[in-house]
Design an enzyme around this catalytic site. Sequence first.
Site, mmCIF file in Angstrom:
data_model
loop_
_atom_site.group_PDB
_atom_site.id
_atom_site.type_symbol
_atom_site.label_atom_id
_atom_site.label_comp_id
_atom_site.label_asym_id
_atom_site.label_seq_id
_atom_site.Cartn_x
_atom_site.Cartn_y
_atom_site.Cartn_z
ATOM 1 N N ASP A 9 40.575 40.621 49.988
ATOM 2 C CA ASP A 9 39.904 39.344 50.240
ATOM 3 C C ASP A 9 40.679 38.235 49.533
ATOM 4 O OD1 ASP A 9 38.220 37.219 50.627
ATOM 5 O OD2 ASP A 9 36.436 38.183 49.798
ATOM 6 N N ASP A 105 40.485 35.696 56.274
ATOM 7 C CA ASP A 105 40.850 35.904 54.872
ATOM 8 C C ASP A 105 40.568 37.307 54.349
ATOM 9 O OD1 ASP A 105 38.135 35.450 55.167
ATOM 10 O OD2 ASP A 105 37.908 34.506 53.216
ATOM 11 N N GLU A 106 40.058 38.195 55.181
ATOM 12 C CA GLU A 106 39.728 39.539 54.711
ATOM 13 C C GLU A 106 40.315 40.590 55.650
ATOM 14 O OE1 GLU A 106 35.600 40.204 53.559
ATOM 15 O OE2 GLU A 106 35.220 38.059 53.810
#
Length: 423
Positions: A9, A105-106
Amino acid sequence: MQRVVMHIDMNAFYASVAQHLDPGLRGKPIAVAGDPKKRNGIILAKSRQAKAAGVKTGLAIWEAKKVCPNIIIVPPDYAAYKRYSRLARMIYYDYTDLVEPFGLDEAWIDVTGSLPLFGGDEMHVAQEISERVKSELGLTVSVGVSWNKVFAKLGSDMDPGDGIIAITPENYKEVAWSRPVRDMIYVGSATEKKLISAGYKTIGDLAHAGDYFLKRRFGKIGFMLCLFAQGKDVSPVRVMDYERADVEYDIKGIGNGLTAPHDLVSEPDAKALIWLLSESVSQRLRESCYRCRTISIGVRRAGDLSGYTRQRTLKTPTCLTKEIANTAMALLLENQPLDEDRAIRALHVRTTNLVSMKEPFQHDLFGNADRIALMERLDLTIDALRRRFGNACVRRGMELTDEAMSGLDIKRDNTVHPIGFLR
Protein backbone atom coordinates in the site's frame (compact mmCIF):
# COMPACT_ATOMS: atom_id res chain seq x y z
CA MET A 1 3.95 -25.34 0.41
CA GLN A 2 2.54 -22.49 2.48
CA ARG A 3 1.69 -19.43 0.42
CA VAL A 4 3.57 -16.16 0.82
CA VAL A 5 1.30 -13.24 -0.03
CA MET A 6 2.13 -9.57 0.34
CA HIS A 7 -0.13 -6.55 0.28
CA ILE A 8 1.65 -3.35 -0.71
CA ASP A 9 0.00 0.00 0.00
CA MET A 10 1.58 3.26 -1.14
CA ASN A 11 1.28 5.73 1.74
CA ALA A 12 -0.76 8.94 1.27
CA PHE A 13 -0.52 8.19 -2.43
CA TYR A 14 -2.10 11.24 -4.11
CA ALA A 15 -0.42 13.68 -1.74
CA SER A 16 2.93 11.88 -1.91
CA VAL A 17 2.92 12.01 -5.71
CA ALA A 18 2.22 15.76 -5.56
CA GLN A 19 5.12 16.25 -3.13
CA HIS A 20 7.47 14.20 -5.27
CA LEU A 21 6.59 16.17 -8.41
CA ASP A 22 7.00 19.48 -6.57
CA PRO A 23 9.88 19.36 -4.07
CA GLY A 24 8.67 22.66 -2.62
CA LEU A 25 5.71 20.82 -1.11
CA ARG A 26 7.75 18.23 0.76
CA GLY A 27 7.41 18.28 4.51
CA LYS A 28 4.42 20.63 4.33
CA PRO A 29 0.74 19.99 5.11
CA ILE A 30 -0.91 19.55 1.72
CA ALA A 31 -4.21 18.15 0.55
CA VAL A 32 -5.39 17.00 -2.85
CA ALA A 33 -8.87 18.41 -3.44
CA GLY A 34 -11.39 19.05 -6.17
CA ASP A 35 -12.22 22.43 -7.60
CA PRO A 36 -14.72 24.45 -5.53
CA LYS A 37 -15.74 26.31 -8.71
CA LYS A 38 -16.90 22.98 -10.08
CA ARG A 39 -18.66 22.24 -6.76
CA ASN A 40 -16.54 19.22 -5.92
CA GLY A 41 -14.17 20.92 -3.51
CA ILE A 42 -13.63 18.19 -0.92
CA ILE A 43 -10.42 16.66 0.40
CA LEU A 44 -9.48 13.57 -1.62
CA ALA A 45 -6.17 12.86 0.10
CA LYS A 46 -3.83 14.48 2.57
CA SER A 47 -0.14 14.35 3.45
CA ARG A 48 1.13 12.98 6.74
CA GLN A 49 1.65 16.52 7.98
CA ALA A 50 -1.95 17.47 7.17
CA LYS A 51 -3.23 14.28 8.76
CA ALA A 52 -1.28 15.06 11.94
CA ALA A 53 -2.98 18.47 12.01
CA GLY A 54 -6.41 16.82 11.97
CA VAL A 55 -7.33 17.05 8.29
CA LYS A 56 -9.54 14.15 7.18
CA THR A 57 -10.53 12.82 3.80
CA GLY A 58 -14.00 14.02 2.79
CA LEU A 59 -13.83 17.41 4.53
CA ALA A 60 -14.80 20.48 2.57
CA ILE A 61 -11.84 22.70 1.74
CA TRP A 62 -13.05 25.41 4.12
CA GLU A 63 -13.30 22.84 6.92
CA ALA A 64 -9.76 21.65 6.25
CA LYS A 65 -8.45 25.23 6.36
CA LYS A 66 -10.23 25.76 9.65
CA VAL A 67 -8.46 22.72 11.12
CA CYS A 68 -5.10 23.53 9.47
CA PRO A 69 -4.85 27.21 8.43
CA ASN A 70 -1.53 26.75 6.58
CA ILE A 71 -2.68 23.79 4.50
CA ILE A 72 -1.75 23.89 0.80
CA ILE A 73 -4.44 22.72 -1.63
CA VAL A 74 -3.34 21.08 -4.89
CA PRO A 75 -5.55 19.80 -7.71
CA PRO A 76 -5.71 16.08 -8.55
CA ASP A 77 -3.52 14.77 -11.37
CA TYR A 78 -4.95 11.39 -12.34
CA ALA A 79 -2.53 10.93 -15.25
CA ALA A 80 0.38 11.20 -12.81
CA TYR A 81 -1.27 8.80 -10.35
CA LYS A 82 -1.74 6.20 -13.08
CA ARG A 83 1.86 6.63 -14.20
CA TYR A 84 3.29 6.16 -10.71
CA SER A 85 0.95 3.22 -10.10
CA ARG A 86 2.19 1.50 -13.24
CA LEU A 87 5.84 2.19 -12.34
CA ALA A 88 5.32 0.64 -8.91
CA ARG A 89 3.78 -2.45 -10.47
CA MET A 90 6.77 -2.75 -12.79
CA ILE A 91 8.89 -3.15 -9.64
CA TYR A 92 6.57 -5.86 -8.33
CA TYR A 93 6.96 -7.70 -11.65
CA ASP A 94 10.64 -8.20 -10.85
CA TYR A 95 9.62 -10.55 -8.04
CA THR A 96 6.56 -12.35 -9.41
CA ASP A 97 4.07 -12.36 -12.24
CA LEU A 98 1.23 -12.82 -9.74
CA VAL A 99 0.28 -9.19 -9.17
CA GLU A 100 -3.30 -8.15 -8.46
CA PRO A 101 -4.06 -4.41 -8.30
CA PHE A 102 -6.50 -3.11 -5.71
CA GLY A 103 -7.01 0.43 -6.92
CA LEU A 104 -4.15 2.68 -8.01
CA ASP A 105 -2.17 2.58 -4.78
CA GLU A 106 -2.56 -1.00 -3.54
CA ALA A 107 -1.70 -4.46 -4.84
CA TRP A 108 -1.41 -8.04 -3.69
CA ILE A 109 1.55 -10.08 -4.90
CA ASP A 110 2.14 -13.82 -4.45
CA VAL A 111 5.85 -14.72 -4.23
CA THR A 112 5.38 -18.36 -3.16
CA GLY A 113 6.90 -19.82 -6.31
CA SER A 114 9.59 -17.20 -6.87
CA LEU A 115 10.76 -16.77 -3.26
CA PRO A 116 13.65 -19.32 -3.55
CA LEU A 117 15.15 -17.10 -6.27
CA PHE A 118 15.57 -14.33 -3.68
CA GLY A 119 17.05 -16.35 -0.84
CA GLY A 120 13.78 -17.73 0.56
CA ASP A 121 13.34 -14.87 3.07
CA GLU A 122 10.00 -13.12 2.57
CA MET A 123 10.87 -10.30 4.96
CA HIS A 124 14.04 -9.56 2.99
CA VAL A 125 12.00 -9.41 -0.23
CA ALA A 126 9.43 -7.10 1.40
CA GLN A 127 12.21 -4.82 2.63
CA GLU A 128 13.84 -4.77 -0.80
CA ILE A 129 10.56 -3.82 -2.51
CA SER A 130 10.00 -1.07 0.05
CA GLU A 131 13.48 0.36 -0.51
CA ARG A 132 13.19 0.19 -4.30
CA VAL A 133 9.86 2.06 -4.34
CA LYS A 134 11.40 4.71 -2.10
CA SER A 135 14.61 5.12 -4.09
CA GLU A 136 13.15 4.78 -7.60
CA LEU A 137 9.80 6.56 -7.18
CA GLY A 138 10.30 8.71 -4.09
CA LEU A 139 7.27 7.17 -2.38
CA THR A 140 6.91 5.04 0.73
CA VAL A 141 4.90 1.84 1.10
CA SER A 142 3.48 -0.26 3.89
CA VAL A 143 3.80 -4.00 3.35
CA GLY A 144 1.80 -6.77 4.95
CA VAL A 145 3.16 -10.32 4.69
CA SER A 146 1.01 -13.37 5.36
CA TRP A 147 -0.19 -16.66 3.93
CA ASN A 148 -3.49 -15.18 2.68
CA LYS A 149 -4.75 -11.94 1.15
CA VAL A 150 -6.98 -10.87 4.05
CA PHE A 151 -4.25 -10.98 6.69
CA ALA A 152 -1.70 -9.49 4.27
CA LYS A 153 -3.92 -6.44 3.83
CA LEU A 154 -4.54 -6.26 7.56
CA GLY A 155 -0.77 -6.19 8.07
CA SER A 156 -0.21 -3.28 5.68
CA ASP A 157 -3.10 -1.36 7.26
CA MET A 158 -1.59 -1.76 10.73
CA ASP A 159 1.45 0.37 9.87
CA PRO A 160 0.55 3.20 7.46
CA GLY A 161 4.03 4.73 7.77
CA ASP A 162 6.59 2.79 5.73
CA GLY A 163 6.48 -0.37 7.85
CA ILE A 164 6.45 -4.12 7.26
CA ILE A 165 4.15 -6.32 9.35
CA ALA A 166 4.15 -10.11 9.12
CA ILE A 167 1.09 -12.05 10.23
CA THR A 168 2.00 -15.73 10.38
CA PRO A 169 0.33 -18.98 11.45
CA GLU A 170 2.39 -18.69 14.62
CA ASN A 171 1.46 -15.12 15.63
CA TYR A 172 -1.91 -14.36 14.03
CA LYS A 173 -3.86 -14.99 17.23
CA GLU A 174 -1.79 -12.36 19.05
CA VAL A 175 -1.38 -9.89 16.16
CA ALA A 176 -4.64 -10.16 14.20
CA TRP A 177 -7.22 -11.38 16.69
CA SER A 178 -6.58 -8.50 19.07
CA ARG A 179 -7.47 -5.91 16.41
CA PRO A 180 -10.92 -4.24 16.31
CA VAL A 181 -13.30 -6.08 14.02
CA ARG A 182 -13.61 -2.98 11.81
CA ASP A 183 -9.96 -3.39 10.74
CA MET A 184 -10.75 -6.45 8.62
CA ILE A 185 -11.61 -6.04 4.98
CA TYR A 186 -15.35 -6.15 4.19
CA VAL A 187 -16.37 -5.13 7.68
CA GLY A 188 -17.97 -1.73 7.13
CA SER A 189 -19.63 0.54 9.65
CA ALA A 190 -23.04 -1.16 9.41
CA THR A 191 -21.55 -4.64 9.80
CA GLU A 192 -19.37 -3.44 12.67
CA LYS A 193 -22.41 -2.12 14.55
CA LYS A 194 -24.22 -5.45 14.19
CA LEU A 195 -21.18 -7.40 15.37
CA ILE A 196 -20.48 -5.13 18.34
CA SER A 197 -24.13 -5.16 19.39
CA ALA A 198 -23.85 -8.95 19.63
CA GLY A 199 -20.61 -8.76 21.61
CA TYR A 200 -18.12 -9.43 18.80
CA LYS A 201 -15.69 -6.52 19.15
CA THR A 202 -12.42 -8.00 17.88
CA ILE A 203 -11.35 -10.13 14.93
CA GLY A 204 -10.76 -12.93 17.43
CA ASP A 205 -14.36 -12.63 18.64
CA LEU A 206 -15.56 -12.87 15.03
CA ALA A 207 -13.39 -15.95 14.48
CA HIS A 208 -15.37 -17.69 17.24
CA ALA A 209 -18.82 -16.46 16.22
CA GLY A 210 -21.55 -19.08 16.22
CA ASP A 211 -23.02 -20.42 12.99
CA TYR A 212 -26.58 -19.62 14.08
CA PHE A 213 -25.76 -15.95 14.72
CA LEU A 214 -23.85 -15.59 11.46
CA LYS A 215 -26.62 -17.12 9.37
CA ARG A 216 -29.42 -15.20 11.08
CA ARG A 217 -27.76 -11.77 10.95
CA PHE A 218 -25.61 -11.87 7.81
CA GLY A 219 -26.44 -14.90 5.68
CA LYS A 220 -23.63 -16.34 3.53
CA ILE A 221 -21.35 -13.34 3.98
CA GLY A 222 -21.31 -13.99 7.73
CA PHE A 223 -19.67 -17.39 7.25
CA MET A 224 -17.20 -15.80 4.83
CA LEU A 225 -16.18 -13.13 7.35
CA CYS A 226 -15.74 -15.80 10.03
CA LEU A 227 -13.44 -17.80 7.75
CA PHE A 228 -11.47 -14.63 6.98
CA ALA A 229 -11.02 -14.00 10.71
CA GLN A 230 -9.82 -17.58 11.16
CA GLY A 231 -7.18 -17.10 8.47
CA LYS A 232 -8.88 -19.46 6.03
CA ASP A 233 -9.05 -17.14 3.04
CA VAL A 234 -7.96 -19.17 0.00
CA SER A 235 -8.72 -16.62 -2.74
CA PRO A 236 -5.85 -16.53 -5.26
CA VAL A 237 -3.79 -13.55 -6.32
CA ARG A 238 -4.86 -13.15 -9.91
CA VAL A 239 -2.38 -13.04 -12.76
CA MET A 240 -1.81 -9.52 -14.04
CA ASP A 241 -1.68 -8.72 -17.73
CA TYR A 242 1.80 -7.21 -18.19
CA GLU A 243 0.82 -5.13 -21.22
CA ARG A 244 -2.37 -3.68 -19.71
CA ALA A 245 -0.93 -3.39 -16.17
CA ASP A 246 -4.29 -4.61 -14.97
CA VAL A 247 -6.23 -7.74 -14.09
CA GLU A 248 -9.13 -9.18 -16.04
CA TYR A 249 -12.09 -8.86 -13.70
CA ASP A 250 -15.57 -10.22 -14.13
CA ILE A 251 -17.17 -6.84 -14.73
CA LYS A 252 -20.68 -6.50 -13.30
CA GLY A 253 -21.40 -2.98 -14.49
CA ILE A 254 -19.88 0.15 -15.99
CA GLY A 255 -20.96 3.60 -14.88
CA ASN A 256 -19.93 7.21 -14.43
CA GLY A 257 -21.29 10.10 -12.43
CA LEU A 258 -20.55 13.80 -11.99
CA THR A 259 -21.52 16.75 -9.86
CA ALA A 260 -22.64 19.33 -12.40
CA PRO A 261 -20.76 22.66 -12.57
CA HIS A 262 -24.13 24.33 -11.93
CA ASP A 263 -27.61 23.22 -10.92
CA LEU A 264 -29.52 21.58 -13.76
CA VAL A 265 -32.86 23.36 -14.09
CA SER A 266 -33.90 22.62 -17.67
CA GLU A 267 -34.02 19.79 -20.16
CA PRO A 268 -31.07 21.10 -22.25
CA ASP A 269 -28.95 21.37 -19.08
CA ALA A 270 -29.64 17.77 -18.10
CA LYS A 271 -29.34 16.48 -21.65
CA ALA A 272 -25.81 17.88 -22.06
CA LEU A 273 -24.61 16.06 -18.94
CA ILE A 274 -26.50 12.85 -19.75
CA TRP A 275 -24.80 12.69 -23.14
CA LEU A 276 -21.35 13.40 -21.67
CA LEU A 277 -21.79 10.60 -19.13
CA SER A 278 -23.26 8.23 -21.71
CA GLU A 279 -20.32 8.85 -24.06
CA SER A 280 -17.90 7.84 -21.31
CA VAL A 281 -19.91 4.79 -20.24
CA SER A 282 -20.57 3.48 -23.75
CA GLN A 283 -16.95 3.98 -24.80
CA ARG A 284 -15.71 1.99 -21.79
CA LEU A 285 -18.40 -0.61 -22.51
CA ARG A 286 -17.10 -1.13 -26.05
CA GLU A 287 -13.45 -1.11 -24.89
CA SER A 288 -14.33 -3.98 -22.54
CA CYS A 289 -16.17 -5.79 -25.39
CA TYR A 290 -19.56 -5.73 -23.69
CA ARG A 291 -23.11 -4.80 -24.48
CA CYS A 292 -25.63 -4.03 -21.74
CA ARG A 293 -29.21 -5.05 -21.20
CA THR A 294 -29.99 -2.69 -18.33
CA ILE A 295 -29.46 1.08 -18.14
CA SER A 296 -29.93 3.04 -14.92
CA ILE A 297 -29.62 6.62 -13.76
CA GLY A 298 -28.88 8.10 -10.36
CA VAL A 299 -30.13 11.56 -9.46
CA ARG A 300 -29.11 13.82 -6.56
CA ARG A 301 -31.27 16.88 -5.99
CA ALA A 302 -29.74 20.29 -5.29
CA GLY A 303 -31.97 21.33 -2.41
CA ASP A 304 -31.78 18.65 0.27
CA LEU A 305 -29.21 16.42 -1.52
CA SER A 306 -31.73 13.58 -1.55
CA GLY A 307 -31.59 11.17 -4.45
CA TYR A 308 -33.00 8.15 -6.21
CA THR A 309 -32.18 5.62 -8.94
CA ARG A 310 -34.25 4.28 -11.81
CA GLN A 311 -33.50 1.60 -14.37
CA ARG A 312 -34.83 0.04 -17.55
CA THR A 313 -34.08 -3.31 -19.16
CA LEU A 314 -33.90 -3.38 -22.95
CA LYS A 315 -35.26 -6.06 -25.26
CA THR A 316 -31.86 -6.49 -26.92
CA PRO A 317 -28.41 -5.65 -25.53
CA THR A 318 -26.66 -2.51 -26.77
CA CYS A 319 -23.39 -0.61 -26.63
CA LEU A 320 -24.59 2.34 -28.72
CA THR A 321 -23.97 5.76 -27.23
CA LYS A 322 -27.21 7.11 -28.68
CA GLU A 323 -29.38 4.35 -27.25
CA ILE A 324 -27.79 4.55 -23.81
CA ALA A 325 -28.11 8.36 -23.72
CA ASN A 326 -31.69 8.40 -24.99
CA THR A 327 -32.75 5.71 -22.50
CA ALA A 328 -31.08 7.55 -19.62
CA MET A 329 -32.70 10.83 -20.64
CA ALA A 330 -36.12 9.19 -20.92
CA LEU A 331 -35.75 7.75 -17.42
CA LEU A 332 -34.87 11.19 -16.09
CA LEU A 333 -37.80 12.97 -17.76
CA GLU A 334 -40.25 10.30 -16.57
CA ASN A 335 -39.22 10.77 -12.95
CA GLN A 336 -37.90 14.29 -12.57
CA PRO A 337 -39.54 17.62 -13.41
CA LEU A 338 -36.82 20.08 -14.45
CA ASP A 339 -37.28 23.58 -13.07
CA GLU A 340 -35.80 25.99 -10.52
CA ASP A 341 -37.68 24.42 -7.63
CA ARG A 342 -36.48 20.87 -8.38
CA ALA A 343 -32.95 21.48 -9.58
CA ILE A 344 -30.48 18.59 -9.96
CA ARG A 345 -27.00 18.72 -8.49
CA ALA A 346 -25.48 15.45 -9.76
CA LEU A 347 -26.27 12.67 -12.23
CA HIS A 348 -25.03 9.13 -12.70
CA VAL A 349 -25.42 6.79 -15.69
CA ARG A 350 -24.74 3.08 -15.26
CA THR A 351 -25.01 -0.03 -17.43
CA THR A 352 -25.44 -3.52 -15.97
CA ASN A 353 -26.64 -6.97 -16.99
CA LEU A 354 -23.68 -7.17 -19.36
CA VAL A 355 -23.15 -9.67 -22.18
CA SER A 356 -20.01 -10.21 -24.23
CA MET A 357 -19.91 -8.70 -27.71
CA LYS A 358 -18.52 -12.06 -28.85
CA GLU A 359 -21.75 -13.82 -27.92
CA PRO A 360 -24.55 -13.89 -30.52
CA PHE A 361 -27.95 -12.53 -29.55
CA GLN A 362 -31.42 -12.48 -31.05
CA HIS A 363 -32.31 -9.15 -32.65
CA ASP A 364 -35.78 -7.71 -32.29
CA LEU A 365 -37.90 -9.22 -35.09
CA PHE A 366 -39.36 -5.79 -35.84
CA GLY A 367 -36.14 -3.86 -35.27
CA ASN A 368 -33.54 -2.61 -37.72
CA ALA A 369 -30.56 -4.94 -37.29
CA ASP A 370 -28.64 -3.53 -40.26
CA ARG A 371 -28.87 0.04 -38.98
CA ILE A 372 -27.82 -1.04 -35.47
CA ALA A 373 -24.76 -2.82 -36.87
CA LEU A 374 -23.88 0.27 -38.91
CA MET A 375 -24.18 2.58 -35.89
CA GLU A 376 -22.09 0.21 -33.81
CA ARG A 377 -19.32 0.28 -36.42
CA LEU A 378 -19.52 4.08 -36.42
CA ASP A 379 -19.14 4.25 -32.65
CA LEU A 380 -16.16 1.87 -32.80
CA THR A 381 -14.55 4.04 -35.48
CA ILE A 382 -14.99 7.13 -33.32
CA ASP A 383 -13.46 5.21 -30.39
CA ALA A 384 -10.38 4.46 -32.51
CA LEU A 385 -10.01 8.14 -33.42
CA ARG A 386 -10.29 9.18 -29.77
CA ARG A 387 -7.67 6.65 -28.68
CA ARG A 388 -5.29 8.13 -31.23
CA PHE A 389 -6.04 11.83 -31.01
CA GLY A 390 -7.76 12.27 -27.64
CA ASN A 391 -11.39 12.23 -26.54
CA ALA A 392 -12.00 15.80 -27.71
CA CYS A 393 -11.19 15.10 -31.37
CA VAL A 394 -14.82 14.11 -32.05
CA ARG A 395 -17.55 15.83 -30.06
CA ARG A 396 -21.32 15.72 -30.37
CA GLY A 397 -23.14 19.00 -30.78
CA MET A 398 -25.39 18.17 -27.82
CA GLU A 399 -22.35 18.10 -25.52
CA LEU A 400 -21.34 21.63 -26.57
CA THR A 401 -24.60 23.34 -25.71
CA ASP A 402 -23.50 24.04 -22.13
CA GLU A 403 -20.35 26.17 -21.97
CA ALA A 404 -19.53 25.07 -18.41
CA MET A 405 -19.52 21.41 -19.44
CA SER A 406 -18.15 21.65 -22.97
CA GLY A 407 -14.54 21.50 -21.78
CA LEU A 408 -14.98 18.40 -19.62
CA ASP A 409 -13.35 15.10 -20.53
CA ILE A 410 -15.31 12.80 -18.26
CA LYS A 411 -13.83 9.55 -19.54
CA ARG A 412 -10.23 10.72 -19.16
CA ASP A 413 -10.81 12.03 -15.65
CA ASN A 414 -12.91 9.10 -14.49
CA THR A 415 -11.37 7.12 -11.64
CA VAL A 416 -12.06 3.40 -11.50
CA HIS A 417 -12.23 2.54 -7.82
CA PRO A 418 -10.92 -0.65 -6.23
CA ILE A 419 -12.71 -3.89 -6.99
CA GLY A 420 -12.72 -6.45 -4.22
CA PHE A 421 -11.33 -9.93 -4.75
CA LEU A 422 -14.78 -11.43 -4.25
CA ARG A 423 -16.05 -12.06 -7.74
